[in-house]
Design a protein around this motif. Structure first.
Motif, PDB file in Angstrom:
ATOM      1  N   HIS A   1       0.796  -1.302   0.147  1.00 51.95           N
ATOM      2  CA  HIS A   1       0.038  -0.039   0.055  1.00 51.95           C
ATOM      3  C   HIS A   1       1.039   1.345   0.179  1.00 51.95           C
ATOM      4  O   HIS A   1       1.451   1.507   1.074  1.00 51.95           O
TER       5      HIS A   1
ATOM      6  N   ASP B   1       0.888   8.187   1.222  1.00 46.96           N
ATOM      7  CA  ASP B   1       0.203   9.117   0.433  1.00 46.96           C
ATOM      8  C   ASP B   1       0.931  10.419   1.280  1.00 46.96           C
ATOM      9  O   ASP B   1       2.103  10.342   1.794  1.00 46.96           O
ATOM     10  N   ARG B   2       0.423  11.573   0.971  1.00 43.09           N
ATOM     11  CA  ARG B   2       0.943  12.976   1.381  1.00 43.09           C
ATOM     12  C   ARG B   2       1.032  13.073   2.929  1.00 43.09           C
ATOM     13  O   ARG B   2       2.138  13.249   3.306  1.00 43.09           O
TER      14      ARG B   2
ATOM     15  N   GLN C   1       4.132  10.864   3.574  1.00 44.13           N
ATOM     16  CA  GLN C   1       5.386  11.697   3.462  1.00 44.13           C
ATOM     17  C   GLN C   1       5.530  12.473   4.742  1.00 44.13           C
ATOM     18  O   GLN C   1       6.908  12.706   5.009  1.00 44.13           O
TER      19      GLN C   1
END
Lengths: 677, 305, 319
Positions: A653, A656-657, A660
């Motif tokens: 998986h 995402d942001r 991050q």
């Protein structure tokens, strides 16, 4: 014989392209066989590169050089001057390809390439030409980068990429230098470009000539008004006055015999003559201030609304309220004018002036003379007399047409009483004749009328088809007064322009089908746009002269003196060059990495920065082990980071942001832990 | 399943003392359905390892001691004429088993070697035009003496490629060796082991291995390893795409042993040496580091340009 | 005066770029100056500027400004290309005094960027050009002249680059604290200066090289190719090395004292020649120098050890 230098394979393409593309514009202006020479030399060189051909011998090279020089001489009749010189340069540039023995020769080719490219601007000055040169500049630079990387690892597309980047980085500094560097007057006078015939007003006028001119869509000049523009009907751009009439042709009069005498001309420098000082004192509102950008006309006269005052260098004013330049306008020329249309003109005429404006050749147009004398005696005043003529022209079956019939010896007679078909010059000529016939001083004025507004550039375009001729008559107590007989015949010519006038007169327009095409909105818009670009290009690039520079610098600096300019240059350099330098030097990561890849390298950088020896092959978990040996608390934080990193980057998986940002936060924790020690 | 796996791992490690790393690699090799080559001196426990593996996974076990006078038929089997039925029938050789220990494979002639290796690759035996599949699962654990010993026929490179991994056991650590000496015969210990997993479990596990997720970043890493091995000039010839596939397969198995359903670079690095070193021949005068270590240090885990 | 100046320059360089086995090129260590081509380029720009003025042609003028700006940008790009390169001292390839040896230099892209077209050389050596990519390191052997025996200081490594435009040259002079071993230049001739066993046998047996054949073993890297059993290899039995037992009486000691007629330096040179000669004949030999004893042996490693002892003898640089 030494081994022949091999242009690196990855540079070859750029080298060949550079030669062809740099030479191409000169093939258009120079002899056509130059193109063959270029392509031939490139082809030859290519075959040498591929091992198909040997380098030509010295004798062959000399023969080729001789033939090339001879060909240039044959074509131009000289080897000197800009055009022949540049062709010579292009020829040498092509032949140098067959002489690439050492790396140095390749360098020479490239330098010649830059030079040849620059000389493109001797003939081509448009925005498109500049764009072309910029692109070719990138290609030449790519070739230069290529030959500076001899090993075989180079890739052709890396070269053009770097060249493009370097050129883009150079642009800001170029603009700064362009705007700030002083424009010095030419150090020595250069022979001007060879003349090419230009359409436009000439210094004489015969029936049928202005109508010919009206067939041309070519641009005459552009005008930008500082404030309000005068209404269309008032936009009479005066160019010259014709006073001498030989029965057929009207000519400029008088100036020839006493040119440069201060009675007739004030060059704008030195102490002004008395008549000019009088004008100055009579100036009255309203005023129009505007800039005119004139296309090369190869004439001296300039166009302006009546009564013009200009402070542009080289621009003087003539006694008949016209502007003149001291030398011919052989390249686009810009000048600023302030006009006072309501100002009275010449309350008094000298006897000489009077005589000149009454001159008529004897024995021509007897019918007109008779009619004039009769009507004058019927009229109470000069004004009433003129009005009667204009009314008559409007009332009778006179036609306004671009295809007037040929006229015989008595042009005015035949026109007024027989053909009754004419263009503005016919009407102006006829009216002037009728005025002079009854001792009213009068002259034909030629110039342009109207102009079309370009909504994009906020400027007017005046084209050759706007050429016009009208009449000025001197009336006691009023001075010179403008009368336009064309307005009486075809009022819409003055109100709306030529096309409308011709349409109403049932006559076909100048351009035919093309004309209608012009009316399509898209085409119209495109036309406006290209006109605007051209205008802006002229205004900011081609026409950016010392005056424009001073104006701009005054805006910026308040006052222009060497110290301030020096300071501005330094400040600009610092502002432009420092960020660029920082960008070039500090740009560390290679492009094309994903955020995750970058994140990993940042972590490696962080650890390396703390003095740890980390080889690039180290995997996230090893990092933890390595750090644990030195700093257990940091290792714990690193463990969190590496676990998350692993999961996000390699797990099924993708992160995402938010993930991050979490990683980034965790990295900061590691950094703090490392520094705390 | 993973519990059983852990248990089987510790069972094997309990017999083959002090060799957790190698045991893990051997099990990973089985999970990845690859054949294993053990290169070592006699007497360090190669046979014990193979035997233990067979026991733990309840595999049918066969052993062939290779000698220089051996013929292919001695391994594959022969067609025997049956006078009663008046026809030939195949007498299966020792290869028809689930786990074959091929001891000292480099002692026999290339002809015999290649017969075995071809059967290994194709998982079937063709004799006199009759093709017979080998049992499923089928593994070969081959052992080999160090090539420097005399009287050996080193396996050609093309044959070596058929082994997924090559490991060596080496002498045990001193304390382990003491324990080993005190603990009696290891082979006996091996024989007493209970099977922890059934052969079907092994098949299921190998399916699970094939499903382990491999991210694009990881594929990129493996590809750069292959590329580096070809370009760096340290090896006579670089790794083949088959080696790359093997590397990924082994890394997946390693991830399963670690209880993960995705591969991380550590998995690749863990199996890098065993998977690659027997496929890479260093050029003369090359680095003293092992090929695996060399690749590991030189190739960035994360792409840098 | 010139010597003083050179001394002063060397001192200044030493302060600025102190010797180290690993040097990262940075602001303090990089010098940059236009090349001749760079000056030509600027001259062209100036010419175009004057041309632009005289023809009152703004575009030509702008072109000259663009060239000038390109030059300015090239300064940064050229500097950038060299900056961040890390140089490390690597191994060495010794040679004979009067000949050439080489030293290994490892070039490492310290940052993750390309450093293209770097030229490296030792003073007096040939130059090599290489490029290193991000995260890469490349090692290269660079030759240098060896004027005398012992550990030769190669002086400062020259590294320069003109990439990308060749308009500027960025360079650095790096002292990698690296030394190249120079063996004594072999002086041929004379009788074999050997003791132990009988001298004459040493000479006689030298060509025969026929010590007792002991057997074969598989070839391992480093074995002399002359000892390979090629016939067996041709039969497809693989590479095997023939083993010989050293006859005890045939062991030779190359002895310093056996060459009383030569000056010390020539003695070393003569010994060096005999080392090569005996090595060529696959004979075991040892070395006796005052204060130095190296047991007899064979093979390339042994030869190197002996030659090194000869190279360093009496220089007080043993390590």
């Amino acid at each position: 014989m030494a081994r022949v230098y091999q242009v690196p394979r990855h540079a070859m393409l750029w080298m060949m392209l550079a030669v062809i593309l740099a030479g191409l514009p000169h093939v258009i202006t120079g002899p056509a066989w130059l193109g063959g020479l270029l392509v031939g030399a490139v082809l030859w060189r290519w075959l040498i590169h591929r091992g198909r051909l040997r380098m030509p011998r010295r004798a062959v090279r000399l023969a080729l050089l001789g033939a090339m020089v001879g060909g240039i001489f044959y074509h131009f009749g000289t080897l000197f001057g800009p055009t022949a010189g540049v062709s010579l340069l292009v020829g040498a540039f092509a032949l140098k390809l067959l002489e690439l023995f050492r790396l140095r020769d390749a360098y020479v080719v490239i330098v010649l390439g830059y030079f040849v490219l620059a000389t493109t601007f001797l003939h081509q000055r448009g925005a498109l030409a500049a764009l072309y040169v910029l692109v070719v500049l990138a290609v030449v630079t790519a070739a230069l980068i290529g030959i500076n990387q001899p090993e075989s690892g180079g890739r052709a597309r890396d070269h053009i990429k770097l060249a493009g980047v370097m050129l883009l980085q150079s642009l800001p500094l170029t603009v700064l230098l362009f705007l700030i560097m002083p424009r010095i007057a030419p150090l020595w006078s250069m022979e001007a470009d060879e003349s090419r015939a230009r359409t436009g007003m000439s210094d004489s006028m015969a029936p049928g000539e202005v109508s010919d001119l009206s067939q041309s869509d070519e641009l005459a000049f552009r005008v930008t008004f500082e404030d309000e523009a005068p209404p269309r009907a008032q936009r009479y751009w005066r160019g010259m006055t014709y006073t001498r009439f030989d029965g057929r042709r009207w000519r400029q009069g008088g100036l020839g015999e006493s040119w440069r005498t201060r009675d007739l001309f004030f060059p704008g420098r030195g102490s002004p003559p008395q008549w000019w000082e009088q004008w100055r004192d009579q100036r009255a509102r309203p005023t129009y201030t505007y800039q005119v950008v004139m296309e090369p006309s190869r004439r001296r006269w300039l166009y302006a609304l009546a009564v013009p005052f200009s402070e542009t260098e080289d621009v003087g004013v003539a006694r008949d309220f016209r502007l003149l330049r001291e030398k011919e306008i052989d390249s686009t020329f810009a000048y600023r004018v302030t006009s006072y249309p309501e100002m009275p003109r010449d309350y008094r005429l000298t006897e000489r002036q009077r005589q000149r404006n009454l001159q008529l050749p004897a024995g021509f147009n007897p019918r007109t003379r008779a009619r004039a004398e009769q009507w004058r005696s019927d009229a109470a005043t000069d004004q009433a007399y003129i009005q009667r003529i204009l009314d008559w022209l409007g009332r009778e079956q006179f036609y306004y047409t671009l295809q007037p019939p040929e006229l015989g010896r008595n042009t005015v007679d035949e026109f007024l009483f027989d053909t009754r078909r004419g263009f503005c010059e016919h009407y102006a000529s006829a009216l002037t004749f009728m005025l002079r016939a009854v001792d009213i001083p009068a002259r034909v004025v030629a110039g342009y009328h109207g102009g079309e507004a370009n909504p994009l550039g906020d400027h007017l375009r005046v084209r050759q088809r706007d050429a016009h001729a009208w009449v000025e008559a001197w009336l006691p107590g009023q001075g010179w007064v403008r009368f336009d007989p064309t307005a009486a015949v075809a009022p819409s010519r003055i109100e709306y322009g030529l096309d409308r006038a011709l349409e109403e007169q049932g006559s076909q327009g100048a351009g035919g089908v093309l004309d209608n095409l012009d009316q399509l909105p898209l085409i119209l818009q495109m036309g406006y746009l290209s006109d605007y670009v051209e205008f802006a290009w002229y205004k900011w690039v081609l026409g950016y002269d010392q005056g424009a520079r001073l104006e701009l610098l005054t805006d910026w600096l308040g006052k222009v003196n060497p110290v301030r300019v020096g300071l501005a240059l330094t400040a600009g350099l610092v502002i432009i060059v420092l960020p660029l330098a920082a960008w070039i030097l500090l740009q560390r990561r290679a492009p094309g990495l994903s955020v995750w890849q970058r994140e990993y390298w940042r972590m490696l950088d962080l650890l390396r920065g703390e003095g740890m020896r980390v080889h690039p092959g180290v995997a996230p978990r090893d990092l933890v082990e390595r750090v644990a040996r030195r700093n257990p608390s940091a290792a714990e934080a690193l463990q969190t980071w590496s676990r998350d990193y692993e999961r996000l980057v390699y797990g099924p998986h993708p992160g995402d942001r938010a993930a991050q940002q979490r990683l980034r936060r965790e990295r900061r924790v590691v950094r703090r832990a490392l520094r705390r020690r | 399943m993973s519990k059983a796996l852990r248990q089987s791992l510790s069972s094997v490690a309990g017999v083959v003392l002090g060799k957790e790393e190698q045991v893990r690699l051997a099990v990973a090799c089985l999970l990845a359905r690859g054949h294993l080559l053990i290169e070592d001196l006699p007497g360090v426990g190669k046979t014990t390892l193979a035997q233990t593996l067979a026991r733990v996974f309840s595999l049918q076990y066969g052993r062939v001691q290779f000698t220089s006078d051996m013929l292919p038929a001695d391994i594959l089997g022969v067609s025997v004429y049956d006078p009663d039925n008046r026809e030939f029938h195949l007498k299966e050789g020792p290869i028809f088993t689930q786990l074959l220990l091929a001891d000292e494979i480099n002692r026999t002639t290339p002809k015999t070697q290649s017969a075995l290796l071809e059967a290994m690759e194709e998982r079937q035996v063709t004799l006199d035009g009759v093709t017979r599949p080998l049992p499923d699962p089928f593994f070969v654990v081959a052992t080999q003496n160090p090539v420097t010993q005399t009287g050996t026929f080193p396996l050609p490179e093309s044959q070596l490629d058929r082994f997924l991994m090559r490991i060596s056991l080496g002498y045990p650590a001193p304390e382990m060796e003491r324990e080993l000496l005190a603990g009696g015969d290891r082979r006996e210990a091996a024989e007493q082991l209970e099977g922890v997993l059934q052969p079907q479990d092994l098949v299921k596990l190998s399916r699970a291995v094939e499903k382990v997720h491999v991210s694009a970043d990881l594929v990129d890493y493996v590809q750069r390893i292959l590329e580096y091995s070809r370009a760096c000039g340290e090896f006579v010839s670089g790794l083949s795409p088959r080696a790359g596939l093997g590397l990924l397969r082994a890394a997946r198995a390693w991830a399963v042993l670690d209880g993960r359903d995705y591969v991380i670079p550590e998995d690749v690095q863990a199996v890098l040496g065993p998977v690659c070193e027997h496929r890479l021949q260093p050029v003369a005068g090359g680095s003293a580091l092992g090929a695996g270590q060399q690749l590991l240090e030189a190739v960035p885990v994360v792409r840098g340009s | 005066m010139r010597a003083r100046l050179r001394q002063w320059y060397a001192r200044w360089l030493r302060r600025r770029i102190p010797p180290a086995q690993r040097v990262a090129l940075d602001r303090r260590r990089i010098f940059i100056f236009p090349t001749g081509y760079g000056f030509l380029f600027l001259a062209i720009a100036a010419m175009l500027f004057i041309g632009g003025i005289n023809y009152e042609n703004n575009l030509i003028m702008a072109f000259s400004f663009l060239l000038t700006s390109l030059f300015v940008m090239a300064i940064f790009h050229t500097y950038r290309n060299l900056s961040g390169v890390v140089l490390r001292a690597g191994g060495q390839e010794p040679g004979f005094a009067g000949g050439r040896g080489s030293l290994e230099v490892v070039v490492d892209a310290g940052d993750r960027r390309w450093h293209r077209s770097l030229w490296l050389r030792w003073p007096g050596g040939h130059q090599r050009e290489l490029s290193v990519g991000p995260g890469e390191e490349i090692s290269t052997l660079l030759d240098l002249p060896l004027p005398r025996r012992g550990r030769v200081d190669p002086n400062r490594l020259r590294i320069h680059s003109r990439y990308p435009l060749g308009l500027l040259r960025a360079w650095s002079l790096v002292d990698l604290d690296h030394r190249c071993l120079a063996w004594p230049r072999p002086l041929p001739g004379g009788a074999c200066p050997a003791s132990g066993g009988s001298t004459d046998q040493g000479q006689r047996n030298a060509d025969a090289g026929s010590d007792d054949f002991r057997g074969l073993r598989a070839y391992v890297r480093g074995d002399s190719l002359r000892l390979v059993d090629w016939k067996a290899y041709a039969r497809g039995q693989g590479l095997n090395t023939k083993l010989f037992s050293d006859p005890v009486e045939g062991r030779r000691w190359l002895d310093w004292d056996q060459l009383p007629e030569l000056a010390p330096e020539y003695r070393l040179q003569r010994l060096a020649w005999w080392v090569l000669e005996l090595d060529r004949q696959n004979t075991a030999y040892g070395l006796l120098l005052p204060g130095v004893v190296l047991d007899p042996g064979q093979g390339p490693n042994h030869r190197r050890a002996i030659l090194e002892a000869l190279a360093l003898y009496g220089l007080g640089e043993g390590d």
